[in-house]
Design an enzyme around this catalytic site. Structure first.
Site, PDB file in Angstrom:
ATOM      1  N   GLY A  73       0.807  -1.236   0.156  1.00  0.00           N
ATOM      2  CA  GLY A  73       0.191   0.049   0.000  1.00  0.00           C
ATOM      3  C   GLY A  73       0.790   1.397  -0.078  1.00  0.00           C
ATOM      4  CD  GLN A  75       1.682   6.434   4.478  1.00  0.00           C
ATOM      5  OE1 GLN A  75       2.920   6.085   5.213  1.00  0.00           O
ATOM      6  NE2 GLN A  75       1.866   7.485   3.789  1.00  0.00           N
ATOM      7  CB  SER A  76       4.141  -0.566   1.757  1.00  0.00           C
ATOM      8  OG  SER A  76       4.995  -1.648   2.043  1.00  0.00           O
ATOM      9  CG  ASN A  77       5.511  -0.156   8.133  1.00  0.00           C
ATOM     10  OD1 ASN A  77       5.545   1.181   8.516  1.00  0.00           O
ATOM     11  ND2 ASN A  77       4.206  -0.687   8.690  1.00  0.00           N
ATOM     12  CB  ALA A  79       7.203  -0.389  -0.262  1.00  0.00           C
TER      13      ALA A  79
END
Ligand SMILES: *Cc1c(COP(=O)(O)O)cnc(C)c1O
Length: 321
Positions: A73, A75-77, A79
């Site tokens: 998403g 806000q992917s941690n 990524a």
């Protein structure tokens, strides 16, 4: 069976992460609650994905990749941590993210910008579209003499899950130093890799310990987690049967993935005000809410030792809808 140490990885995390007793929470819940600080894995703002990336990025390099692509998403941690770890290794990160939720320059998007990651948004709800785009990007890279390595969402493939098998071997050593045995581990189940690795690790190193995954998304984890456990076990040539019914889940998704829930928000305040520790609204707050719900339903005895896995997520705290 193979030894875990036979499978190569690149050290990226600062290990071991701390493990200690939460005295105020233990008094509140009338049991012994400990915390494993995997929010302190030592790259960027820390978090669980660094352990998975130790195996995945080793593989990427072994295959000759100079670019690493992943998704999640906005806000992917995962990524964001992939970009941070790629920087440390002198690789380039391309983050192909779903344009959903808070995609403006807040939270993890601030970190992605500072890290210099190449972020590309796709306006879709379907990861099939994202993986098709990743294939296109890899073709372009190849035509320019580069090689891309694709990491699926959350790094939740067998190789990534090995990071959490290894985490449990670390926990077992810390438990021995503290002269105690853990009866329970409670972790988040977001894409399933952390749960699968932890549950397999408990089989290998802490047989009396029950692992419970707290669902923060709606996917069919009763199939996904045991399936991933079996695939991870295969990498180690572990051939004891792993049954779907071996997996323990508690559902705390509430209004939906990445949507704050009243229980999660209350749990964040409980831990912050009892211990001065900060959780996030997407993963760890809901997971700690799951632990609190288990405690109030009588899942823990007063002399049990319960370990809460803090998997990070600090970046998301500053990008709440
Ligand atoms: C990704 C993530 C999780 C969930 O881990 P999975 O292996 O995807 O299930 C938990 N906490 C945080 C902070 C995360 O970023």
């Amino acid at each position: 069976m193979k030894k875990l140490s036979d499978i190569p990885r690149i050290p990226l995390a600062l290990l071991p992460t701390p493990l200690y007793r939460l005295d105020n929470i233990s008094a509140l819940l009338r049991t012994n609650v400990y915390i494993k600080r995997d929010d302190m894995t030592g790259i960027s703002l820390g978090g669980n994905k660094v352990r998975k990336l130790e195996y995945l990025l080793y593989d990427a390099r072994a295959q000759g990749a100079d670019y690493v692509l992943t998704t999640g998403g906005a806000q992917s941690n995962h990524a964001m941590l992939t970009a941070a770890c790629a920087n440390k290794l002198g690789m380039h990160a391309i983050l192909v993210l779903k344009k959903r939720g808070v995609w403006e320059k807040k939270g993890n998007q601030i970190l992605n910008d500072l890290l210099g990651a190449d972020v590309r948004f796709v306006d879709t709800d379907d990861y099939a579209d994202i993986y098709a785009m990743m294939d296109e990007i890899c073709k372009d890279l190849a035509s320019q003499g580069h090689k891309g390595y694709r990491i699926p969402v959350g790094g939740s493939v067998a190789l990534g899950s090995l990071g959490y098998v290894r985490c449990v071997s670390e926990i077992a050593a810390q438990a021995e130093q503290l002269k105690l045995r853990f009866d329970h581990i409670v972790c988040a189940t977001g894409s399933g890799g952390t749960h699968a690795g932890t549950a397999l690790g408990a089989r290998l190193y802490m047989q009396d310990c029950k692992v419970t995954g707290v669902m923060v998304d709606d996917d069919p984890f009763d199939k996904i987690v045991p399936d991933l456990m079996r695939k991870t076990a295969a990498l180690l040539d572990y051939d004891e049967p792993i049954l779907d019914t071996d997996v323990n889940l508690v559902n705390m998704v509430g209004p939906g993935y990445a949507k704050p829930s009243p229980e999660g928000d209350a749990a964040i305040r409980t831990l912050a005000q009892a211990e001065g520790l900060i959780l996030d609204p997407v993963y760890t707050g809901k997971t700690f809410a799951g632990l609190l719900a288990m405690a109030s339903s009588g899942a823990f005895k007063s002399d049990d030792n319960v370990l809460f896995l803090h998997s990070g997520g600090a970046g998301g705290l500053f990008a709440i809808l």
